[in-house]
Motif scaffolding. Structure first.
Motif, short mmCIF file in Angstrom:
data_model
loop_
_atom_site.label_atom_id
_atom_site.label_comp_id
_atom_site.label_asym_id
_atom_site.label_seq_id
_atom_site.Cartn_x
_atom_site.Cartn_y
_atom_site.Cartn_z
N ASN A 168 0.65 -1.14 -0.18
CA ASN A 168 -0.19 -0.03 0.06
C ASN A 168 0.85 1.29 0.05
OD1 ASN A 168 -2.46 1.37 0.11
ND2 ASN A 168 -1.84 2.01 2.25
N HIS A 169 2.06 1.24 0.79
CA HIS A 169 2.92 2.59 0.83
C HIS A 169 3.59 2.66 -0.60
CE1 HIS A 169 3.19 3.98 5.03
NE2 HIS A 169 2.52 2.73 5.36
N ALA A 170 3.74 1.17 -1.00
CA ALA A 170 4.82 1.43 -2.43
C ALA A 170 3.73 2.09 -3.44
CB ALA A 170 5.06 -0.09 -2.69
N LEU A 171 2.34 1.43 -3.59
CA LEU A 171 1.52 2.16 -4.56
C LEU A 171 1.60 3.55 -4.34
CD1 LEU A 171 -1.35 -0.65 -4.50
CD2 LEU A 171 0.71 -0.20 -6.19
N ARG A 179 10.13 7.26 -4.00
CA ARG A 179 10.88 5.98 -3.85
C ARG A 179 10.18 5.06 -3.35
NH1 ARG A 179 16.85 8.08 -1.52
NH2 ARG A 179 17.64 8.96 -3.67
N CYS A 180 10.05 3.74 -3.88
CA CYS A 180 8.95 2.70 -3.60
C CYS A 180 9.76 1.46 -3.62
CB CYS A 180 7.78 2.62 -4.33
SG CYS A 180 8.64 1.88 -5.93
N VAL A 181 11.01 1.39 -3.89
CA VAL A 181 11.73 -0.06 -3.67
C VAL A 181 11.87 -0.58 -2.52
CG1 VAL A 181 14.20 -1.12 -4.31
CG2 VAL A 181 13.34 0.90 -5.82
N LYS A 186 10.29 -5.42 0.42
CA LYS A 186 9.76 -5.77 2.17
C LYS A 186 8.46 -6.57 1.78
CE LYS A 186 8.44 -3.84 6.72
NZ LYS A 186 9.46 -4.54 7.19
N GLY A 187 7.58 -5.77 0.99
CA GLY A 187 6.03 -6.55 0.70
C GLY A 187 6.33 -7.99 -0.09
N LEU A 188 7.34 -7.97 -0.75
CA LEU A 188 7.18 -9.14 -1.42
C LEU A 188 7.88 -10.13 -0.49
CD1 LEU A 188 7.16 -10.73 -4.44
CD2 LEU A 188 9.53 -10.05 -4.92
N ILE A 189 8.90 -10.00 0.18
CA ILE A 189 9.45 -11.04 1.11
C ILE A 189 8.40 -11.33 2.22
CG2 ILE A 189 11.31 -11.30 2.79
CD1 ILE A 189 13.06 -9.35 1.21
N GLU A 190 7.85 -10.45 2.70
CA GLU A 190 6.90 -10.68 3.74
C GLU A 190 5.74 -11.71 3.09
OE1 GLU A 190 6.62 -10.11 6.65
OE2 GLU A 190 8.00 -8.50 7.13
N CYS A 191 5.28 -11.36 1.96
CA CYS A 191 4.25 -12.14 1.11
C CYS A 191 4.63 -13.72 1.03
CB CYS A 191 3.72 -11.47 0.02
SG CYS A 191 2.16 -12.07 -0.72
N ILE A 192 5.92 -13.86 0.57
CA ILE A 192 6.50 -14.99 0.29
C ILE A 192 6.55 -16.00 1.47
CG2 ILE A 192 8.26 -16.43 -0.52
CD1 ILE A 192 8.98 -14.15 -2.62
N VAL A 193 7.21 -15.29 2.69
CA VAL A 193 7.33 -16.00 3.88
C VAL A 193 6.14 -16.23 4.60
CG1 VAL A 193 8.34 -16.06 6.04
CG2 VAL A 193 9.60 -15.07 4.16
N ALA A 194 5.14 -15.30 4.49
CA ALA A 194 3.86 -15.58 5.04
C ALA A 194 3.18 -16.76 4.41
CB ALA A 194 2.82 -14.50 4.87
N PHE A 195 3.19 -16.98 3.22
CA PHE A 195 2.46 -18.08 2.37
C PHE A 195 3.09 -19.38 2.79
CE2 PHE A 195 0.41 -14.95 -0.65
CZ PHE A 195 -0.91 -15.42 -0.39
N MET A 196 4.45 -19.38 2.81
CA MET A 196 5.32 -20.52 3.23
C MET A 196 4.85 -20.87 4.53
SD MET A 196 9.04 -19.73 1.84
CE MET A 196 9.47 -21.20 2.62
#
Length: 236
Positions: A168-171, A179-181, A186-196
């Motif tokens: 949401n912050h990135a968008l 800057r949004c990198v 952070k969102g991508l890493i959190e999402c991957i680990v959460a699904f795992m």
């Protein structure tokens, strides 16, 4: 006479409500509009720094550096002694829940928060305490994997909230040409680990991996919360 009594009761309820709001500490930033954002903001370093500064009377700059050191030390421990942390995590989480629950219960009693229904700090603190005790008792049984599974599921759900918060912050930053990198990664890493974690909550290897990622995230947060670097990541 009845009118005076009603006015006194109304003033007491208003004071109790104000105390409850004061404890939740509404920050100067925009108030979170979703429940998930409210949870993440409640656990954020910014909120904890603001809360601790208010409780101790120290400046936010000093408290920020203190939190940065604590985050860094805990992060390093998570990365370097992962197996020990994995084994003792239920004890750590359970003990923290008991301490937090008892602390909030005492504060709720002092402020008589239970006299009004706009907040539920008194009841919630008792539930948190009981759940912490349950986690510790269950982990004493070597045959039980419930504490690890439960913690993994909770962490997974919180991770999804954290990912949504970061995206949401990135968008928002993309829309404002900022800057949004940092928030995208952070969102991508959190999402991957959460699904795992949610896919295999009883998998100790995934749980161990999450602790490593969690430690690395704490180290990164400890660095980025320092005023000079924070300004760099938040500037346009």
């Amino acid at each position: 006479m009845d009118s005076e009594n009603e006015q006194i009761i109304t003033e007491e309820e208003s004071a109790a409500s104000d105390a409850a709001v004061d404890w939740s500490i509404e920050l100067e930033d925009e108030k979170p509009e979703s429940y998930g954002d409210a949870i993440i903001e409640g656990f954020s370093a910014h909120t904890n720094v603001h809360r601790m500064a208010k409780l101790t009377g120290l400046s936010q700059g000093v408290v920020t550096y203190i939190f940065a050191v604590i985050y860094f030390i805990v992060g390093v421990l998570c990365v370097t002694i992962t197996d020990t942390i994995t084994h003792t995590l239920p004890y750590i989480v359970g003990s923290m829940m008991i301490v937090i629950g008892i602390g909030q219960f005492i504060i709720a009693l002092i402020r008589r928060e239970y006299r009004q229904t706009k907040t539920n700090q008194t009841a919630t603190s008792l539930i948190i305490t009981a759940l912490g005790v349950m986690i510790i008792i269950e982990h004493i049984n070597p045959q039980s994997d419930w504490p690890i599974t439960f913690i993994s599921i909770i962490w997974g759900v919180l991770g999804l909230f954290e990912a949504a918060h970061a995206f949401n912050h990135a968008l928002s930053r993309i829309a404002n040409s900022e800057r949004c990198v940092y928030y995208l990664i952070k969102g991508l890493i959190e999402c991957i680990v959460a699904f795992m974690l949610l896919y295999q909550p009883d998998n100790h290897d995934i749980h161990r991996f999450h602790i490593i990622v969690f430690g690395a995230n704490l180290i990164f947060d400890s660095i980025t919360m320092l005023p000079p670097l924070k300004a760099f990541f938040t500037m346009k």
